[in-house]
Write an enzyme that holds these catalytic residues in place. Structure first.
Site, PDB file in Angstrom:
ATOM      1  N   HIS A  35       4.001  -0.276   0.043  1.00  0.00           N
ATOM      2  CA  HIS A  35       4.113   0.476   1.298  1.00  0.00           C
ATOM      3  C   HIS A  35       2.922   0.290   2.235  1.00  0.00           C
ATOM      4  CE1 HIS A  35       7.756   2.069  -0.139  1.00  0.00           C
ATOM      5  NE2 HIS A  35       7.302   3.131  -0.781  1.00  0.00           N
ATOM      6  N   HIS A  58      10.540   7.390   4.746  1.00  0.00           N
ATOM      7  CA  HIS A  58      10.381   7.772   3.345  1.00  0.00           C
ATOM      8  C   HIS A  58      10.446   9.281   3.117  1.00  0.00           C
ATOM      9  CE1 HIS A  58       8.935   7.481  -0.808  1.00  0.00           C
ATOM     10  NE2 HIS A  58       8.932   6.166  -0.708  1.00  0.00           N
ATOM     11  N   GLU A  65      16.046   4.751   1.786  1.00  0.00           N
ATOM     12  CA  GLU A  65      15.120   3.983   2.611  1.00  0.00           C
ATOM     13  C   GLU A  65      15.739   2.640   3.040  1.00  0.00           C
ATOM     14  OE1 GLU A  65      11.236   3.808   0.455  1.00  0.00           O
ATOM     15  OE2 GLU A  65      12.383   4.967  -1.025  1.00  0.00           O
TER      16      GLU A  65
END
Length: 387
Positions: free
Chosen positions: A139, A213, A348
């Site tokens: 991420h 997220h 996501e």
């Protein structure tokens, strides 16, 4: 023209430690002070004020977000009886987000999901990243987009209240090439949709893969596990991964596996069969629709007791479905609630994990962004109730 939200939240039945005052019926928005970001240790800058933006649509759905990480902190939606609940996990105060958390309400970037061995090659040059999920990058790295301060600007649009966050990630940040100018826009439409729009441009060839997220629990953020939620995903295939959640490069059918959500079933029905360490769903689905210019249906989730329904639509080719496997109760959320394993799920939409290191996916999931091109991604979280 800005339309402020004076004190009426209690009359609508909303409670928030961050905003004790009630809000006016929508469509409307308000910007308020949320907290103070401490000054960096290098002494180059002083403390930074963090703002919170409250959006209300004409049906009185409420979205709250902050310019630290462009994080969504609250999302209040009604059940089949009209009773509102906050359906996203998060914290009451900025300190909760600063103390560390598993990306509650965040936006993953510059490259969402995992990059194998924290490195990739682009135009003949190797780039090394920070291995914050050893040995991989997750991420965005050590300080991804979820830990940066964005510039927010709220407005009223023809479809509902909106806020746009802007930030330029400098060349070399977290090891990525190119200065990446990013815009994230949340719109709370009068059709009870949370629309997440991403736009990005670069001055040097780089990679870009952004994803939202939020952890959802349609029974309410404090309602316990999500095993009874019924899920359907519009994907006949998925990308199998190794024990560290890096895809093997193959695309395989979900038929005959625990990962098959082509027909609606509860999350708990095959949870143990999903395996993993810890056990649970955490995988990328290859959406049947592929990449599209307009958002198309990717998944549908129903919480039977409340009757709340969430439909996820996106332009992206992949959908990471995650069931909060790593939640362990250590994060004390809103009103002191301890978020435990399986207390929330994430949907996501994004490009496939580790696409930059998987050349066979170039036509399906290209994360390379070049100067002169614009990265565009739209995800819609649409709320309704069962009939």
């Amino acid at each position: 023209m800005r339309r402020a939200l004076p004190a009426l939240f209690a009359a609508l039945g909303f409670a928030s430690a961050a905003t004790a005052q009630p809000a006016k019926t929508g469509p409307a928005f308000e910007e308020t002070k949320y907290g103070i970001l401490p000054a960096p240790k290098d002494g180059k800058k002083g403390p930074t004020s963090v703002s919170q933006y409250t959006l209300i649509n004409k049906n009185n759905l409420v979205l709250k977000c902050i310019d630290y990480g462009a994080i969504i902190t609250e999302l209040h939606v009604p059940d089949k009886d009209g009773k509102f609940a906050d359906v996203v996990l998060g914290f009451d105060k900025l300190e909760g987000y600063l103390a560390g958390h598993p990306y509650f309400g965040s936006n993953a970037g510059r490259c969402a999901n995992r990059i194998a061995n924290a490195k990739f090659q682009l135009e003949g040059k190797e780039y090394k990243l920070f291995a914050n999920n050893e040995p991989h990058t997750l991420h965005g790295g050590k300080e991804g987009f979820d830990k940066k301060v964005w510039q927010g600007k709220p407005t009223l649009t023809a479809t509902g209240p909106s806020v746009t966050f802007k930030r330029t990630s400098p060349d070399g940040e977290e090891g990525y090439p190119g200065a990446l100018a990013v815009e994230i826009t949340y719109t709370l439409t009068d059709n009870n949709e949370l629309v997440v729009d991403y736009r990005a441009t670069t001055n040097k060839t780089t990679i870009c893969n952004l994803a939202h997220h939020s952890y959802f629990n349609l029974a309410g953020h404090n309602a316990g596990d999500i095993k009874g939620h019924e899920v359907q995903i519009a994907a006949k295939n998925y990308t199998p991964a190794d024990g560290t959640l890096i895809p093997t490069g193959k695309i395989e059918p979900v038929a005959g596996t625990a990962f098959d959500f082509t027909k609606a079933k509860t999350i708990g029905s095959d949870l143990e069969k999903a395996g993993g360490k810890p056990v649970g769903f955490d995988l990328n689905y290859v959406l049947d629709k592929g990449t599209t210019k307009r958002p198309e249906l990717a998944a549908r989730v129903v919480e039977p007791k409340s009757g709340r329904v969430l439909e996820v639509l996106s332009t992206e080719p992949g959908l990471q479905f995650y069931t909060g496997n790593f939640l362990d109760g250590s994060n004390k959320g809103k009103a002191g609630v301890a978020y435990k394993q399986y207390n929330g799920f994430c949907m996501e939409p994004q490009k496939f994990p580790n696409s930059v290191n998987t050349p066979e996916w170039k036509d399906k999931s290209d994360v390379v962004l070049k100067p002169g091109d614009t990265y565009k991604q739209t995800t819609v979280y649409q709320f309704s109730v069962t009939k």
